[in-house]
Design a protein around this motif. Sequence first.
Motif, PDB file in Angstrom:
ATOM      1  N   LEU A 120       0.822  -1.212   0.000  1.00 36.60           N
ATOM      2  CA  LEU A 120       0.000   0.000   0.000  1.00 36.60           C
ATOM      3  C   LEU A 120       0.856   1.261   0.000  1.00 36.60           C
ATOM      4  CD1 LEU A 120      -2.848  -1.129   2.392  1.00 36.60           C
ATOM      5  CD2 LEU A 120      -2.908  -0.950  -0.116  1.00 36.60           C
ATOM      6  N   THR A 121       2.011   1.215   0.634  1.00 40.57           N
ATOM      7  CA  THR A 121       2.922   2.359   0.587  1.00 40.57           C
ATOM      8  C   THR A 121       3.376   2.600  -0.849  1.00 40.57           C
ATOM      9  OG1 THR A 121       3.663   1.988   2.865  1.00 40.57           O
ATOM     10  CG2 THR A 121       5.114   3.291   1.436  1.00 40.57           C
ATOM     11  N   GLN A 122       3.731   1.538  -1.559  1.00 39.12           N
ATOM     12  CA  GLN A 122       4.135   1.667  -2.964  1.00 39.12           C
ATOM     13  C   GLN A 122       2.975   2.162  -3.820  1.00 39.12           C
ATOM     14  OE1 GLN A 122       5.701  -2.171  -4.060  1.00 39.12           O
ATOM     15  NE2 GLN A 122       7.545  -1.922  -2.820  1.00 39.12           N
ATOM     16  N   LEU A 123       1.788   1.612  -3.598  1.00 43.77           N
ATOM     17  CA  LEU A 123       0.606   2.015  -4.362  1.00 43.77           C
ATOM     18  C   LEU A 123       0.300   3.497  -4.145  1.00 43.77           C
ATOM     19  CD1 LEU A 123      -1.869   1.226  -6.115  1.00 43.77           C
ATOM     20  CD2 LEU A 123      -3.048   0.701  -3.967  1.00 43.77           C
ATOM     21  N   ALA A 124       0.290   3.925  -2.907  1.00 46.54           N
ATOM     22  CA  ALA A 124      -0.022   5.326  -2.600  1.00 46.54           C
ATOM     23  C   ALA A 124       1.034   6.264  -3.173  1.00 46.54           C
ATOM     24  CB  ALA A 124      -0.150   5.514  -1.090  1.00 46.54           C
ATOM     25  N   THR A 125       2.287   5.892  -3.054  1.00 50.56           N
ATOM     26  CA  THR A 125       3.366   6.717  -3.582  1.00 50.56           C
ATOM     27  C   THR A 125       3.249   6.867  -5.094  1.00 50.56           C
ATOM     28  OG1 THR A 125       4.811   6.035  -1.769  1.00 50.56           O
ATOM     29  CG2 THR A 125       5.873   6.984  -3.713  1.00 50.56           C
ATOM     30  N   SER A 126       2.931   5.773  -5.768  1.00 48.16           N
ATOM     31  CA  SER A 126       2.796   5.838  -7.229  1.00 48.16           C
ATOM     32  C   SER A 126       1.535   6.581  -7.665  1.00 48.16           C
ATOM     33  CB  SER A 126       2.822   4.437  -7.840  1.00 48.16           C
ATOM     34  OG  SER A 126       1.668   3.716  -7.498  1.00 48.16           O
ATOM     35  N   ALA A 127       0.556   6.712  -6.779  1.00 43.03           N
ATOM     36  CA  ALA A 127      -0.703   7.385  -7.119  1.00 43.03           C
ATOM     37  C   ALA A 127      -0.711   8.865  -6.740  1.00 43.03           C
ATOM     38  CB  ALA A 127      -1.865   6.674  -6.428  1.00 43.03           C
ATOM     39  N   LEU A 128       0.365   9.349  -6.149  1.00 40.47           N
ATOM     40  CA  LEU A 128       0.390  10.750  -5.696  1.00 40.47           C
ATOM     41  C   LEU A 128       0.112  11.751  -6.810  1.00 40.47           C
ATOM     42  CD1 LEU A 128       3.294  10.774  -3.087  1.00 40.47           C
ATOM     43  CD2 LEU A 128       0.913  11.430  -2.676  1.00 40.47           C
ATOM     44  N   ASP A 129       0.606  11.500  -8.009  1.00 37.86           N
ATOM     45  CA  ASP A 129       0.382  12.436  -9.122  1.00 37.86           C
ATOM     46  C   ASP A 129      -1.058  12.417  -9.625  1.00 37.86           C
ATOM     47  OD1 ASP A 129       2.993  13.278  -9.064  1.00 37.86           O
ATOM     48  OD2 ASP A 129       3.649  11.936 -10.663  1.00 37.86           O
TER      49      ASP A 129
END
Length: 133
Positions: A23-32
């Motif tokens: 979820l950390t990776q998912l959220a980081t990649s979805a920031l934009d």
Amino acid sequence: MNQPLKNQAKPNIIVNEVDFERLTQLATSALDRFPEVAEALLGELDRAEIVPALQVGNNVVQIGSVVTFETEGGALREVKLVYPGEADIAEGKVSILTPIGTALLGLSPGQSITWKARDGREHELRVTVVKAS
């Protein structure tokens, strides 16, 4: 529901270490693309107690959990918390990258949380049942 749901502090939540990493990776990649929801998810992950996957009980909302919750109006709703690619509201599958999906993460029966919808309105829910899928 006899008592109002209003709750000042956010409840303690538990997230298993596997979900935490994913979820950390998912959220980081979805920031934009989805900054508000991605930041909210990162905030929830930041305040979560991270535990080994085998130590998380079936009564804690995790990815894949089926959750029944009560809304402010007393209505009960059942959803399954899923990754974005599996989301299908018609089937009751709610993405972790939605405000309500992020709010549900890590909760247990009896806990309530206030969450902000995409329209800016605040809502509150109380978890009543959690089932592992």
